[in-house]
Scaffold this motif. Sequence first.
Motif, mmCIF file in Angstrom:
data_model
loop_
_atom_site.group_PDB
_atom_site.id
_atom_site.type_symbol
_atom_site.label_atom_id
_atom_site.label_comp_id
_atom_site.label_asym_id
_atom_site.label_seq_id
_atom_site.Cartn_x
_atom_site.Cartn_y
_atom_site.Cartn_z
ATOM 1 N N ARG A 1 7.702 1.212 0.229
ATOM 2 C CA ARG A 1 6.830 2.304 0.678
ATOM 3 C C ARG A 1 7.195 3.630 0.023
ATOM 4 O O ARG A 1 6.325 4.494 -0.170
ATOM 5 C CB ARG A 1 6.872 2.440 2.193
ATOM 6 N N ARG B 1 3.257 0.758 -9.357
ATOM 7 C CA ARG B 1 3.322 0.566 -7.904
ATOM 8 C C ARG B 1 3.228 -0.902 -7.527
ATOM 9 O O ARG B 1 3.909 -1.363 -6.593
ATOM 10 C CB ARG B 1 2.196 1.355 -7.233
ATOM 11 N N ASP C 1 5.490 3.638 -3.230
ATOM 12 C CA ASP C 1 4.051 3.835 -2.985
ATOM 13 C C ASP C 1 3.731 5.323 -2.838
ATOM 14 O O ASP C 1 2.785 5.845 -3.449
ATOM 15 C CB ASP C 1 3.624 3.090 -1.716
ATOM 16 N N ASN D 1 7.279 -3.779 -3.609
ATOM 17 C CA ASN D 1 6.841 -3.739 -2.219
ATOM 18 C C ASN D 1 7.757 -2.761 -1.511
ATOM 19 O O ASN D 1 8.636 -3.139 -0.739
ATOM 20 C CB ASN D 1 6.929 -5.139 -1.600
ATOM 21 N N ARG E 1 4.833 -8.053 -6.477
ATOM 22 C CA ARG E 1 5.337 -6.929 -5.688
ATOM 23 C C ARG E 1 6.713 -7.205 -5.079
ATOM 24 O O ARG E 1 7.450 -6.260 -4.772
ATOM 25 C CB ARG E 1 4.361 -6.570 -4.566
ATOM 26 N N GLU F 1 -0.539 2.906 -11.002
ATOM 27 C CA GLU F 1 -0.969 1.782 -10.168
ATOM 28 C C GLU F 1 -0.276 0.494 -10.610
ATOM 29 O O GLU F 1 0.159 -0.309 -9.772
ATOM 30 C CB GLU F 1 -2.489 1.625 -10.232
#
Length: 221
Positions: free
Chosen positions: A144, A138, A147, A142, A11, A135
């Motif tokens: 948001r 994503r 996400d 890291n 991530r 997924e």
Amino acid sequence: MLSGLKEYLQRNGVSYMFPWMNVYYFLAIRIGAGLLLSVTACLAGYYIPAVPAFFAGYMLPKILFNMSNNSDNDHMVSDIECIYDIMRIQARAGVYIQDSLMDCYMTAKNARLKSALLELCNGIGAKSTLKEELEKFRMKFNNRHIDVLCIILGQAQTTGKSVQILSDMTEQIRQVRHTVALKEKGKLERRIEILELLIFVGILGIGIYTMGSEILKMMQF
């Protein structure tokens, strides 16, 4: 623990930058950095600080990778804003999400994001479900904003409200981009201040040297 470290590497872009890096290499590097600082402290005669030096060295690789990921996130802001715009416009036109994502890949400039978008498009083309591929996508970041984008796209086929949500998120991205621009402006201003300080110190040093030389000449007479 190991699964958590594997997720961290993925991530935060470590696996992208260093494909050979796995959990064991990562732990070895952290321990090696800790030992290096600890031994250096001991050789310098600082035996008591050797223990905190080890922990500082152990944390150093993670700190550097976090900084690298934060820098990547800043550089991705314009691309993410563009992705939201493309998805919003093409959602209104009834374009399939897969086709829109390919357009996003074509316009992306950040290498890490572009690579992940290509893998996402290829994964969907290989008849994997959109939810599964989103997924996977994503988990490569890291970030948001990514996400939220994945959540929106995952629900887009069932809710039919993706256009309005994407529009709202685009405004948020613009605000984040403005924040990043202010941060870059602050960095530039600090660099200018440091440069001005160095010039001042240099001029002051020359002045002191010249004055000292003149005083020495006068003392010789």
